[in-house]
Motif scaffolding. Structure first.
Motif, PDB file in Angstrom:
ATOM      1  N   SER A 145       0.835  -1.210   0.000  1.00 15.88           N
ATOM      2  CA  SER A 145       0.000   0.000   0.000  1.00 15.88           C
ATOM      3  C   SER A 145       0.865   1.254   0.000  1.00 15.88           C
ATOM      4  N   SER A 146       2.073   1.166   0.584  1.00 12.37           N
ATOM      5  CA  SER A 146       2.937   2.353   0.613  1.00 12.37           C
ATOM      6  C   SER A 146       3.327   2.743  -0.810  1.00 12.37           C
ATOM      7  N   ALA A 147       3.660   1.733  -1.603  1.00 16.61           N
ATOM      8  CA  ALA A 147       4.080   2.010  -2.976  1.00 16.61           C
ATOM      9  C   ALA A 147       2.924   2.626  -3.758  1.00 16.61           C
ATOM     10  N   ASN A 177      -5.718  -8.919   2.971  1.00  9.71           N
ATOM     11  CA  ASN A 177      -4.727  -7.863   2.737  1.00  9.71           C
ATOM     12  C   ASN A 177      -5.148  -6.899   1.634  1.00  9.71           C
ATOM     13  N   TYR A 178      -5.774  -7.435   0.598  1.00  9.20           N
ATOM     14  CA  TYR A 178      -6.154  -6.595  -0.539  1.00  9.20           C
ATOM     15  C   TYR A 178      -7.224  -5.587  -0.114  1.00  9.20           C
ATOM     16  N   LEU A 179      -8.261  -6.063   0.597  1.00  9.22           N
ATOM     17  CA  LEU A 179      -9.332  -5.158   1.032  1.00  9.22           C
ATOM     18  C   LEU A 179      -8.798  -4.163   2.066  1.00  9.22           C
ATOM     19  N   LYS A 180      -7.882  -4.648   2.891  1.00  9.25           N
ATOM     20  CA  LYS A 180      -7.262  -3.723   3.861  1.00  9.25           C
ATOM     21  C   LYS A 180      -6.463  -2.646   3.125  1.00  9.25           C
ATOM     22  N   LEU A 181      -5.829  -3.062   2.031  1.00  5.98           N
ATOM     23  CA  LEU A 181      -5.062  -2.096   1.229  1.00  5.98           C
ATOM     24  C   LEU A 181      -5.986  -0.996   0.708  1.00  5.98           C
ATOM     25  N   LEU A 182      -7.181  -1.383   0.242  1.00  7.12           N
ATOM     26  CA  LEU A 182      -8.132  -0.370  -0.240  1.00  7.12           C
ATOM     27  C   LEU A 182      -8.498   0.581   0.900  1.00  7.12           C
ATOM     28  N   TRP A 183      -8.722   0.004   2.058  1.00  9.94           N
ATOM     29  CA  TRP A 183      -9.121   0.798   3.229  1.00  9.94           C
ATOM     30  C   TRP A 183      -7.990   1.769   3.593  1.00  9.94           C
TER      31      TRP A 183
END
Lengths: 647, 407
Positions: A47-49, A298-304
Motif C-alpha cells: 500500500s505504501s508504494a 490484505n487486498y481489502l485492507k489495502l483499499l481501506w
C-alpha cells in the motif's frame, strides 16, 4: 564532474531524437540528497508504494487515477492517471537524478512539474505532497521492472521508459565498482490525440513477495487443515471478507471464490460504501470491537488504508461539514495551556467550517476533484461522523472537539524554526471506535498521510486508556511539518520543532476534551440518577397510599409525615397542631463518609423516602397512638439504621 | 558436509519464476499491414457492427449507464477505437472490455499499453474499461480468472468475437463453444435489455471440427421434420449439389462444395445459439444483416469467412386464458416459435451479402472504406503512405462467372 543540469538537458535532447528502433539507454543515478540504496525499497507494505504513486498523480494535477490488477492472481498491476504527464526534461531528470526531484525547486516550473509562481504548488495550484522525487521508486517494493508511458497535453508523442532496478551490493562498494541504481531504455512514440495527457505505470514481473502479500497467501496457507502447526499455535482462519485465491499449481484457476461485501453490479462508490458498512455492522456481534485485521484480507485492507491516506473525499461528509441537524455536540478547544473546551451551538444548517472558519474543507475544494479507482472500486476516506453506538451509553450524542492554530514559533530562532506551521484538527468522541484501527490521531500533511492512526496520541503521557479508545482524531496541516516527515513519509522526526509543537497542541486539546467529557459525563449521570430516583419515589408513594387504603382503621385523610432539616423550626408547636414532624437527625443515621459517589448520595436520599413511607404506614396502623414522640423517633431511627446497614 | 546448496528452495520465490534480466526487443508500432486492416473490415466495423449497435441503442438505458462492449481487440484496439468514436457521436459512454492473450512482459505489450492509453483517455470511455491478459477461451472454466473477469465486468450489450480462425475447435475443455455458452449464461441471467452477439469466423471445411457435424445436423433435422418451408428452403439453397440432394450433409460432407458448406456452418451456428437461448424461455434470437468474404484473393474463390450479427431480445411476459373464457384476440402477439426463428436464420444465411463483391461493384463505398481505414490506422500509429497501394493490391479478383451470376 559534469553539471547535472547539463546532463539532464543532454538526455532530454537524446529522448527527443529517439524512436522505438533507436531508443536511448541510460544508467539510473541517485541524487546525493538521498541514499543510493533508496531503490532497494524503503517501504514496508504494497500500500505504501501505491500511496506514493497516487500522490505523484495528485501532484501532477490528475483528476482521476485508475489502478488495475488481476486480483487475486496479481500477475499485473497498472496505475494510470490523466495528470500533466512528463516532459522530456522531467523524465530525464527522473532518470538522471532519483531523489533530486525538480518538485519544490525553481527548475520544476520549467519542466512543468511545479507552479510558475510557487514551487510548493503543482502547476494547477495543488499543494505538493511529494518533495524529493523518490515516490516513483516506491515501486521497488513491488517489482524491479516497470514501464512508464507518459504524454503531456499538446504533444504529438508519448514517451516510454522501460526501467530495471538493481539490488545494492556491498561487494561493489568494496571492489570500487561504481554502483548503478538500475538502467532504463527510453523512446518516443507517435500519439494520435494531441489533447490527451497522462501517465501510466505498468509494473512488470511483480515480485513473489508482493504477490504473496497482496493475495494474503500466508493467511490462506495457515487456514488449510493440513497445514502443520507447532503445538500451541493457533491456526488462522480466512477473514470474513476476501477476494479469494488462485491455485498455486495453476494461477489461472480460482481456488477459493471471493467473499465480498458488495455485488458486481454495485457502482464503484457503492462497493466501498458497502465495505465500510460491513465493518460497522460487525459491532456488537462479538465482545470485541470490529478489527480490520480480522474482517478483511490484505487486498481489502489495502483499499481501506489507501482510502485513509490519499487525498480522496470522505465517504459522506468532511467532519467540518457537520451541521446543527446532525445532533453532534460541538466544542472548540483553545490554544493556551489553561484553555477550556467551549461548547458551540450550530444553527440547523450551519456547519462547523462556517461557524469557526475552518479552511480544510475549502482547501480540499480548491484542490479539485481527485477520484481514485482500484479494480472498479472507488476509494473514499472510510470515516463516518454520526451518533452510532450511543444507545447504550450515558452520553447520547457524539462529541467533536475542533481547533486550529497558526503556531507562534517566534521564541525559536528563525534558523531552528523549520518555517511556519498552521493546522486545523478535530477529536471525534464516540463510545466505540469502529474499526479499532481508527483509534488515535492521524496527521494529514497537504491532504495526504503516510502514518495512519497513532493510537498513543503522540505518546500522550496521561493514562486515559478508555478515553483514548473512544477518540478518532485528524490534524490537517496546511503549512509546515513537511520537513518533520522522514523520507518514507511513514514516520516523523520527533525532534523537529513542528512535530514537538503539534504534540503539545494535541496534548492540550486532549486534556480539554477529557475535562469536558468528564464533566459532561458527570452531569449526564446525575441527571439520569435524579430521574431514576424521582421515578422510584413516585412508585414508593403510590405503594404507600395503596397500602394505607387497605387499613380499615385508617382515617379518611392520610397521615403525612414530614422530615425537616431547618434547625429553626419549632417542632413542639408543629406537633401540637397535630402534625407528624421529625427532625432529620433524630430519625436518620448520621451522614457517613461512605457516601462518596453519586449513586450512594442518591441511596441516602432514598433512605429518607423509605423511612417517611414506613412512618406513614406505622402511623396509619395506629402504632404511634399513645407513643411518645421520643419513642417514635427511636423506633424510626432503629429501622433506618437497619435499612442502611452495610458490611 | 559441504556448504554448497544442492536444493535451491531457500531462494525460490525471491525472484519471479523464469525471470530474465534485461530489456526485451520492442515491436515497432504500425509496421506491417495485416488482414484486418483491409477496407472491407473497416466497412463491416461501420456498416455492420455500428449499425447493429445503433439498432438496439433506443432500447438500452444508456442515459443511466455506459454501453457495455466485450471483444478481442488485439494490440491495436481497432474496434475499441471505432466503437468509442460511435459512442462519442451518440453522446453515450462506453465500457470497453477486452481479452488479449499476451503476457504482461511480452513484446507486444508496449504497443497495447500505448493504444490503451490513447483509447481510454477518450472522454466517452468509462473508467472501468480494461483489457484482460487471458485467452477468451479460458472463460470455458467457471473457476478461471478469465471467467471471473468476464463476470465482474458484465453483462454486455455487445459481445464481439472477431476471430481470425474458426469458432469451431477440437479442444473440448477450452473452446469458443464452451466459453460462449458460459458467457450467454451470464447474459441471460443478468440482462433485461436486448444484446448483440457479433461473430466473425472462418467457415471453410478444414476449419470446422468434423466431430461437431452430427450434433449440428441433429439441431437442423428437427426443423426439417417440423416445417415443410424449412425443408424446402434448406434443400433448395444449401443441400442441392451437382450430384443431387444430400440427405445427411455431415455424413457426406465431402460432397458439399464451397460455398454451401460455409453457409451451412453459419446456419448451424445460428441454430446452436437459438437452441441454447430457447432453453431460457425468456429470450428470442434473430440474425441481423450479415456478411461473408474470402481470405484467398485469387480469382474465382468463394467466401469462407462469416461476419454474423445475432440479436437477442427478451420475450415480454404475456398472459393467456387457458380456459378459453377470453379469446386470444387483442392480446399482444406471442413470441415467434423456434421453427419460425430457425427459418428466419436460414433465409438470412442464404441471403448473406458478399462484402468483397459489394465493394467491387460500389467504388464510392470502397473509396470511403479506404479513407476510413487510413484514418483508423493513422490513429493506431501507422504511417499510412503506402496503405492505399496495399489495400488495392489486397482486393480479391472475381471471375467473370462470379460477376455474371451476381448480375
Amino acid at each position: 564532474m559534469i553539471d547535472k543540469t547539463e546532463q539532464i538537458h543532454d538526455l532530454a535532447e537524446k529522448i527527443r531524437e529517439s524512436d522505438i528502433q533507436h531508443p536511448v539507454e541510460e544508467i539510473l543515478q541517485t541524487s546525493e540528497r538521498v541514499l543510493k540504496r533508496i531503490t532497494d525499497g524503503i517501504y514496508r507494505q504494497p500500500s505504501s508504494a501505491l500511496r506514493e504513486l497516487i500522490s505523484n498523480s495528485y501532484d501532477a494535477d490528475a483528476t482521476k487515477v485508475i489502478i488495475e490488477t488481476d486480483s487475486p492472481r496479481f500477475n499485473r498491476m497498472t496505475i494510470r492517471d490523466n495528470g500533466n504527464g512528463f516532459t522530456e526534461e522531467a523524465l530525464a531528470s527522473l532518470i538522471c537524478s532519483i531523489g533530486g526531484s525538480p518538485k519544490r525547486t525553481y527548475s520544476g516550473s520549467s519542466m512543468g512539474v511545479t507552479n510558475k509562481n510557487n514551487s510548493d504548488l503543482s502547476p494547477g495550484g495543488r499543494r505538493l505532497i511529494g518533495k524529493i522525487g523518490i515516490g516513483l521508486f516506491a515501486v521497488a517494493q513491488l517489482t524491479k521492472e516497470f514501464k512508464i508511458i507518459t504524454k503531456t497535453k499538446g504533444s504529438d508523442h508519448h514517451l516510454i521508459a522501460h526501467v530495471i532496478l538493481h539490488a545494492h551490493s556491498e561487494e561493489d562498494v568494496k571492489t570500487g565498482v561504481k554502483y548503478e541504481t538500475g538502467k532504463s531504455r527510453i523512446w518516443k512514440q507517435k500519439a494520435d490525440d494531441k489533447k490527451s495527457q497522462g501517465t501510466e505505470i505498468i509494473l512488470l514481473n511483480l515480485l513473489p513477495k508482493t504477490k504473496n502479500e497482496l493475495s494474503s497467501k500466508d493467511r490462506w496457507l495457515q487456514s488449510q487443515d493440513n497445514f502443520i502447526l507447532d503445538e500451541g499455535d493457533k491456526p488462522l482462519s480466512p477473514p470474513k471478507y476476501h477476494i479469494g485465491c488462485v491455485l498455486k499449481s495453476d494461477e489461472n484457476k480460482i481456488y477459493k471464490k471471493p467473499s465480498l461485501p458488495w455485488v458486481n453490479s454495485d457502482s464503484s462508490m457503492k462497493k466501498f460504501e458497502k465495505m465500510i458498512k460491513a465493518v460497522i455492522d460487525e459491532t456488537g456481534l462479538s465482545a470485541q470491537n470490529p478489527k480490520l485485521e480480522d474482517l478483511l484480507d490484505n487486498y481489502l485492507k489495502l483499499l481501506w488504508t489507501l482510502g485513509l491516506q490519499v487525498p480522496v473525499p470522505y465517504i459522506k461528509n468532511h467532519p467540518f461539514e457537520i451541521n446543527g441537524n446532525d445532533n453532534i455536540f460541538v466544542y472548540r478547544v483553545g490554544n493556551n495551556s489553561n484553555s477550556k473546551a467551549e461548547k458551540i451551538e450550530l444553527a440547523k444548517r450551519e456547519t462547523i467550517a462556517q461557524k469557526i472558519g475552518m479552511e480544510a474543507v475549502g482547501l480540499e475544494k480548491i484542490a479539485g476533484k481527485f477520484d481514485v479507482f482500484v479494480d472498479d472500486i472507488q476509494l473514499f476516506r472510510p470515516l463516518l461522523f454520526n451518533n452510532e453506538h450511543l444507545s447504550e451509553h450515558t452520553i447520547k450524542n457524539s462529541l467533536i472537539f475542533v481547533g486550529k492554530d497558526n503556531a507562534n514559533l517566534n521564541n525559536i530562532p528563525k534558523e531552528m524554526r523549520g518555517g511556519e506551521l498552521a493546522f486545523e484538527a478535530y477529536l471525534f468522541w464516540q463510545p466505540k471506535v469502529v474499526p479499532v484501527e481508527h483509534r488515535g490521531v492521524l496527521i494529514r500533511i497537504n491532504n495526504s498521510n503516510g502514518t495512519l492512526f497513532d493510537e498513543t496520541f503522540m505518546k500522550y503521557p496521561i493514562s486515559e486508556q478508555t478515553r483514548k479508545n473512544q477518540i478518532t482524531a485528524e490534524i490537517y496541516v496546511h503549512e509546515g511539518m513537511d520537513a518533520a516527515l522522514n523520507i518514507d513519509r511513514e514516520s516523523f522526526n520527533y525532534s523537529h520543532p513542528h512535530y514537538q509543537y503539534l504534540t503539545k497542541w494535541l496534548y492540550n486539546a486532549f486534556r480539554q476534551f477529557a475535562t469536558a467529557h468528564k464533566s459532561l459525563g458527570q452531569a449526564k449521570r446525575q441527571d439520569r440518577l435524579l430521574l431514576d430516583a424521582s421515578k422510584k419515589s413516585n412508585k414508593l408513594e403510590a405503594l404507600v397510599s395503596e397500602k394505607i387504603k387497605c387499613i380499615k382503621s385508617a382515617i379518611d385523610e392520610p397521615i403525612k409525615i414530614e422530615i425537616i432539616r431547618e434547625p429553626c423550626v419549632n417542632i413542639s408547636s408543629e406537633r401540637k397542631k397535630g402534625r407528624f414532624v421529625y427532625k432529620a437527625d433524630s430519625i436518620l443515621p448520621s451522614p457517613s463518609s461512605k457516601r462518596t459517589t453519586d449513586r450512594k448520595l442518591l441511596d441516602g436520599l432514598f433512605l429518607e423516602k423509605k423511612i417517611k413511607a414506613i412512618a406513614e404506614i406505622l402511623a396509619s396502623y395506629g402504632v404511634f397512638d399513645n407513643m411518645p414522640f421520643e419513642s417514635q423517633e427511636g423506633l424510626l431511627k432503629a429501622i433506618a439504621e437497619i435499612l442502611d446497614f452495610e458490611e | 558436509m559441504s556448504d554448497n546448496h544442492t536444493d535451491d528452495s531457500l531462494s525460490a520465490e525471491i525472484s519471479p519464476v523464469g525471470y530474465k534480466y534485461g530489456f526485451e526487443e520492442e515491436q515497432p508500432q504500425g509496421q506491417d499491414y495485416l488482414p484486418w486492416h483491409k477496407p472491407r473490415k473497416q466497412w463491416l466495423r461501420y456498416n455492420q457492427w455500428c449499425s447493429a449497435i445503433r439498432t438496439i441503442r433506443p432500447q438500452l438505458r444508456l442515459h443511466e449507464r455506459p454501453l457495455s462492449y466485450l471483444s478481442l481487440p488485439g494490440d491495436e484496439l481497432l474496434d475499441f477505437r471505432v466503437i468509442t468514436n460511435l459512442c462519442g457521436e451518440l453522446g453515450v459512454k462506453v465500457k470497453l472490455v477486452g481479452f488479449n492473450d499476451c503476457r504482461s512482459s511480452s513484446n507486444s505489450n508496449s504497443k497495447l499499453v500505448v493504444a490503451k492509453n490513447e483509447v481510454f483517455a477518450n472522454d466517452s470511455v468509462f473508467e472501468n474499461s480494461d483489457v484482460h491478459p487471458d485467452d477468451f477461451k479460458k472463460i470455458s472454466d467457471v473457476d478461471s480468472m478469465a471467467y471471473k473477469f468476464a463476470e465482474q465486468k458484465g453483462p454486455y450489450d455487445v459481445i464481439n468475437l472477431d476471430l481470425c480462425g474458426s469458432f469451431s475447435g477440437a479442444n473440448q475443455q477450452e473452446s469458443y463453444y464452451k466459453a460462449t455458452l458460459n458467457l450467454m449464461d451470464l447474459q441471460i441471467q443478468r440482462k433485461i435489455e436486448p444484446w448483440l452477439f457479433l461473430l466473425t469466423t472462418r467457415a471453410d471445411k478444414d476449419k470446422v471440427n468434423p466431430a461437431d457435424y452430427p450434433l449440428f445436423w441433429r439441431n437442423v433435422r428437427e426443423n426439417v421434420a417440423q416445417s415443410t418451408n424449412f425443408k424446402k428452403s434448406i434443400e433448395e439453397h444449401f443441400l442441392a449439389t451437382e450430384c443431387g440432394m444430400i440427405s445427411d450433409p455431415w455424413r457426406h460432407a465431402g460432397q458439399l462444395s464451397s460455398p454451401y458448406f460455409e453457409k451451412l456452418f453459419g446456419l448451424f451456428l445460428g441454430k446452436w445459439l437459438l437452441k441454447i437461448v430457447q432453453t431460457s424461455q425468456r429470450w428470442s434470437m434473430r440474425l441481423l444483416d450479415s456478411y461473408w468474404y474470402r481470405t484467398n484473393h485469387s480469382a474465382g474463390n468463394n467466401p469462407n469467412m462469416l461476419s454474423l450479427a445475432f440479436l437477442f431480445e427478451p420475450i415480454p411476459a404475456r398472459l393467456e386464458d387457458p380456459s378459453g373464457l377470453v379469446g386470444a384476440e387483442g392480446l399482444p402477439p406471442a413470441a415467434p416459435d423456434e421453427v419460425s426463428q430457425a427459418i428466419d436464420i436460414l433465409n438470412k444465411m442464404n441471403g448473406l451479402c458478399d462484402i468483397d463483391l459489394h465493394l467491387h461493384q460500389n467504388k464510392p463505398e470502397l473509396e470511403d472504406a479506404i479513407v476510413k481505414s487510413e484514418e483508423l490506422l493513422r490513429k493506431a500509429g501507422y504511417n499510412v503512405a503506402s496503405y492505399r497501394q496495399w489495400a488495392m493490391n489486397a482486393l480479391p479478383i472475381f471471375s467473370d462467372q462470379q460477376l455474371t451470376i451476381t448480375n
